[in-house]
Design a protein around this motif. Structure first.
Motif, mmCIF file in Angstrom:
data_model
loop_
_atom_site.group_PDB
_atom_site.id
_atom_site.type_symbol
_atom_site.label_atom_id
_atom_site.label_comp_id
_atom_site.label_asym_id
_atom_site.label_seq_id
_atom_site.Cartn_x
_atom_site.Cartn_y
_atom_site.Cartn_z
ATOM 1 N N GLN A 54 0.503 -10.276 10.207
ATOM 2 C CA GLN A 54 -0.717 -11.074 10.295
ATOM 3 C C GLN A 54 -1.512 -10.921 9.003
ATOM 4 O OE1 GLN A 54 -1.891 -13.284 12.675
ATOM 5 N NE2 GLN A 54 -3.411 -13.672 11.055
ATOM 6 N N GLU A 55 -1.894 -12.068 8.428
ATOM 7 C CA GLU A 55 -2.667 -12.016 7.195
ATOM 8 C C GLU A 55 -4.132 -11.747 7.477
ATOM 9 O OE1 GLU A 55 -2.797 -16.427 8.308
ATOM 10 O OE2 GLU A 55 -1.345 -14.782 8.366
ATOM 11 N N GLY A 56 -4.826 -11.168 6.494
ATOM 12 C CA GLY A 56 -6.252 -10.930 6.588
ATOM 13 C C GLY A 56 -7.020 -12.072 5.951
ATOM 14 N N PRO A 57 -8.247 -11.807 5.502
ATOM 15 C CA PRO A 57 -9.039 -12.861 4.862
ATOM 16 C C PRO A 57 -8.314 -13.421 3.640
ATOM 17 C CG PRO A 57 -10.373 -10.910 5.301
ATOM 18 C CD PRO A 57 -8.955 -10.524 5.560
ATOM 19 N N LEU A 58 -8.492 -14.728 3.409
ATOM 20 C CA LEU A 58 -7.951 -15.342 2.208
ATOM 21 C C LEU A 58 -8.998 -15.199 1.108
ATOM 22 C CD1 LEU A 58 -6.311 -18.621 3.590
ATOM 23 C CD2 LEU A 58 -5.372 -16.289 3.488
ATOM 24 N N VAL A 59 -8.679 -14.401 0.099
ATOM 25 C CA VAL A 59 -9.609 -14.138 -0.994
ATOM 26 C C VAL A 59 -9.375 -15.181 -2.074
ATOM 27 C CG1 VAL A 59 -10.358 -12.475 -2.726
ATOM 28 C CG2 VAL A 59 -9.619 -11.685 -0.457
ATOM 29 N N GLU A 60 -10.357 -16.016 -2.318
ATOM 30 C CA GLU A 60 -10.193 -17.077 -3.306
ATOM 31 C C GLU A 60 -9.885 -16.488 -4.676
ATOM 32 O OE1 GLU A 60 -12.699 -20.885 -5.163
ATOM 33 O OE2 GLU A 60 -13.461 -19.779 -3.425
ATOM 34 N N ALA A 61 -8.879 -17.034 -5.334
ATOM 35 C CA ALA A 61 -8.466 -16.567 -6.656
ATOM 36 C C ALA A 61 -7.862 -17.740 -7.405
ATOM 37 C CB ALA A 61 -7.456 -15.428 -6.543
ATOM 38 N N SER A 66 0.844 -1.188 0.000
ATOM 39 C CA SER A 66 0.000 0.000 0.000
ATOM 40 C C SER A 66 0.883 1.244 0.000
ATOM 41 C CB SER A 66 -0.930 0.004 1.210
ATOM 42 O OG SER A 66 -0.191 -0.032 2.422
ATOM 43 N N PRO A 67 0.425 2.345 -0.579
ATOM 44 C CA PRO A 67 1.267 3.543 -0.681
ATOM 45 C C PRO A 67 1.792 4.058 0.649
ATOM 46 C CG PRO A 67 -0.612 3.727 -2.151
ATOM 47 C CD PRO A 67 -0.842 2.496 -1.318
ATOM 48 N N ASP A 68 1.065 3.839 1.762
ATOM 49 C CA ASP A 68 1.563 4.298 3.058
ATOM 50 C C ASP A 68 2.509 3.309 3.715
ATOM 51 O OD1 ASP A 68 -0.109 2.258 3.897
ATOM 52 O OD2 ASP A 68 -1.427 3.536 5.103
ATOM 53 N N GLY A 69 2.736 2.166 3.064
ATOM 54 C CA GLY A 69 3.677 1.176 3.576
ATOM 55 C C GLY A 69 3.150 0.319 4.706
ATOM 56 N N SER A 70 1.861 0.409 5.009
ATOM 57 C CA SER A 70 1.338 -0.319 6.175
ATOM 58 C C SER A 70 0.891 -1.736 5.859
ATOM 59 C CB SER A 70 0.159 0.452 6.782
ATOM 60 O OG SER A 70 -0.950 0.461 5.888
ATOM 61 N N ARG A 71 0.619 -2.031 4.579
ATOM 62 C CA ARG A 71 0.082 -3.342 4.237
ATOM 63 C C ARG A 71 0.744 -3.905 2.988
ATOM 64 N NH1 ARG A 71 -4.122 -0.248 6.185
ATOM 65 N NH2 ARG A 71 -5.389 -1.199 7.857
ATOM 66 N N LEU A 72 0.857 -5.214 2.977
ATOM 67 C CA LEU A 72 1.369 -5.942 1.827
ATOM 68 C C LEU A 72 0.238 -6.761 1.220
ATOM 69 C CD1 LEU A 72 4.566 -7.164 3.617
ATOM 70 C CD2 LEU A 72 4.662 -5.920 1.445
ATOM 71 N N CYS A 73 0.259 -6.912 -0.074
ATOM 72 C CA CYS A 73 -0.715 -7.758 -0.756
ATOM 73 C C CYS A 73 0.039 -8.905 -1.402
ATOM 74 C CB CYS A 73 -1.474 -6.963 -1.812
ATOM 75 S SG CYS A 73 -2.674 -7.943 -2.736
ATOM 76 N N ASP A 97 -4.064 -20.691 -4.675
ATOM 77 C CA ASP A 97 -5.338 -20.156 -5.166
ATOM 78 C C ASP A 97 -6.007 -19.162 -4.213
ATOM 79 O OD1 ASP A 97 -5.275 -21.416 -7.647
ATOM 80 O OD2 ASP A 97 -6.267 -23.214 -6.909
ATOM 81 N N TYR A 98 -5.228 -18.214 -3.728
ATOM 82 C CA TYR A 98 -5.827 -17.125 -2.950
ATOM 83 C C TYR A 98 -4.905 -15.911 -3.013
ATOM 84 C CZ TYR A 98 -2.554 -18.095 0.959
ATOM 85 O OH TYR A 98 -1.436 -18.285 1.742
ATOM 86 N N ALA A 99 -5.449 -14.784 -2.571
ATOM 87 C CA ALA A 99 -4.646 -13.592 -2.313
ATOM 88 C C ALA A 99 -5.032 -13.087 -0.940
ATOM 89 C CB ALA A 99 -4.890 -12.517 -3.366
ATOM 90 N N THR A 100 -4.112 -12.392 -0.292
ATOM 91 C CA THR A 100 -4.406 -11.881 1.045
ATOM 92 C C THR A 100 -3.628 -10.607 1.305
ATOM 93 O OG1 THR A 100 -4.583 -12.479 3.392
ATOM 94 C CG2 THR A 100 -2.604 -13.209 2.246
ATOM 95 N N VAL A 101 -4.183 -9.764 2.173
ATOM 96 C CA VAL A 101 -3.514 -8.538 2.608
ATOM 97 C C VAL A 101 -2.879 -8.813 3.972
ATOM 98 C CG1 VAL A 101 -3.831 -6.133 3.298
ATOM 99 C CG2 VAL A 101 -5.051 -7.035 1.295
#
Length: 428
Positions: free
Chosen positions: A358-365, A333-340, A347-351
């Motif tokens: 700590q990872e957030g929800p696992l977004v099925e992809a 993220s532009p403020d450097g606080s989160r990674l994607c 088969d997922y992506a997460t922030v």
């Protein structure tokens, strides 16, 4: 910064790659990141231009142009191989070129030709510059007409990842079979300089201190993926050069850093990376690892590692993972606080929260293969190469906010600026 090191003397893999490619001819029946160099989400858009995103459809030979925020709707499509017949004629008349062409198809192409890897826009928004792996070149395409402005054949037989300089005037491209990075004038295609790398140069990143970083990943198309066969993968290292003189100022062998961190079990093949806004820390993915590493640039140490969830359905056989990349795609993220993170084979992506990891929800992809940042900086944008679509995930909530269908096997996604009235070649 620590003093430069001498590159390691691991054996080169070019001769072996040629032997494999020639063998393929004999058996074939036929034939981010929000890294420096990307347009800033806070920079004003030049009059007459609008922000968009380029999506490279690797197997199609097309690039979709989509909105850079909102619903990410498709604006138009560009044929990036208008000279296909001419290029194929050249290849089929040259046995060595044909051998590598078929090697790309059978290896990194997973049975398909690779017609587009990376794309950037020229500063005036008039053209799209594209690296084309199977054609071993970089071309500039006029966005109004779809015609080729210039073409630069790279050294060797395959073109790969690119990066654009902070001022938008130069583009660096990896020539993966020649262990070389070319730096070109983005307007004319003239070579400004080049430098040597480790085996199979991959991602390139310009940083604001006048440096250019290249990550070489070694041989990723063999089935020699067992940890005890890691030595067969070749010379993998980060090469950092002065972006003006192209002289090497630093070489980073992650094998030594991983061993010192107590992770001798991990590969040292650095895949996608993301710098913090101050460029003091580098986050990186490595081959076969479902996670990421934090590297402190100033102290030259790996400081943290984060393992991410594995999908129970993921085949544990490492030889089934695409080009050794279990996870491939990383942006910040532009403020450097989160990674994607794009969890390709899982088969997922997460922030991921950068402070706690700590990872957030696992977004099925479906086989997500790249991650970048939307024009407004609010979303991570991933390419779902297994579903032929692009998906945006909100950095704040970690939830999917939009998806748009694109062409066959999307990979790289890049921010760009295009004419405000553009709707496709010949359609503006």
């Amino acid at each position: 910064m620590p003093s430069p090191r001498t590159p390691s003397a691991r054996p080169r893999r070019l001769a072996a790659a040629l032997a494999v490619a020639v063998a393929l001819v004999a058996t074939a029946g036929g034939t981010g990141s929000a890294a420096p160099g990307a347009p800033s989400v806070e920079a004003p858009v030049t009059a007459g231009l609008r922000e968009a995103m380029f999506v490279g459809n690797n197997w199609d030979g097309t690039a979709d142009v989509i909105a850079a925020q909102g619903d990410f709707h498709r604006i138009g499509r560009v044929n990036v191989i208008p000279d296909r017949e001419e290029r194929l004629r050249e290849i089929y008349l040259n046995p060595i070129k044909l051998a590598f062409f078929l090697g790309v198809r059978s290896g990194p192409g997973e049975g398909h030709d690779q017609f587009v890897d990376d794309m950037y826009a020229t500063p005036d928004g008039s053209s799209m510059v594209v690296s084309r792996p199977s054609f071993a070149d970089v071309v500039s395409l006029d966005l109004r007409t779809g015609r080729i402005n210039w073409r630069f054949p790279v050294a060797g037989y395959r073109a790969d990842h690119m990066a654009v300089s902070p001022d938008g005037t130069r583009v660096a491209v990896s020539a993966s079979t020649a262990n070389t990075v070319h730096v070109l004038d983005i307007g004319t295609g003239r070579e400004i300089g080049s430098f040597k790398t480790g085996d199979k140069p991959h991602e390139n990143v310009f940083t604001s201190d006048g440096l250019l970083w290249n990550m070489s990943i070694g041989e990723v198309t063999t089935a020699l993926d067992a940890p005890w066969l890691d030595w067969t993968k070749g010379d993998r290292r980060i090469t950092v050069v002065d972006a003006t003189t192209f002289r090497t100022v630093r070489v980073i062998d992650m094998r030594e850093r991983l061993d010192a961190f107590g992770r001798g079990d991990l590969s040292d093949a650095v895949r996608p990376v993301a710098f913090t806004p101050d460029e003091k820390k580098l986050y990186l993915q490595v081959s076969f690892y479902n996670g990421l590493l934090e590297y402190d640039v100033t102290t030259d140490r790996i400081t943290r590692a984060k393992v991410l969830p594995g999908n129970p359905k993921t085949d544990p056989d490492r030889t089934t993972w695409v080009n050794d990349s279990r996870h491939h795609g990383l942006s910040m993220s532009p403020d450097g606080s989160r990674l994607c993170v794009a969890g390709t084979m899982d088969d997922y992506a997460t922030v991921v929260d950068r402070a706690t990891l700590q990872e957030g929800p696992l977004v099925e992809a479906s086989k997500p293969y790249w991650a970048t940042v939307s024009g407004d900086g609010r979303s991570c944008v991933i390419s779902e190469s297994g579903a032929d679509r692009v998906t945006a995930i909100d950095f704040a909530t970690g939830r999917r906010v939009a998806s748009v269908d694109v062409g066959d096997h999307p990979q790289r996604v890049r921010l760009a600026r295009i004419p405000a009235d553009w709707g496709g070649p010949g359609g503006s």
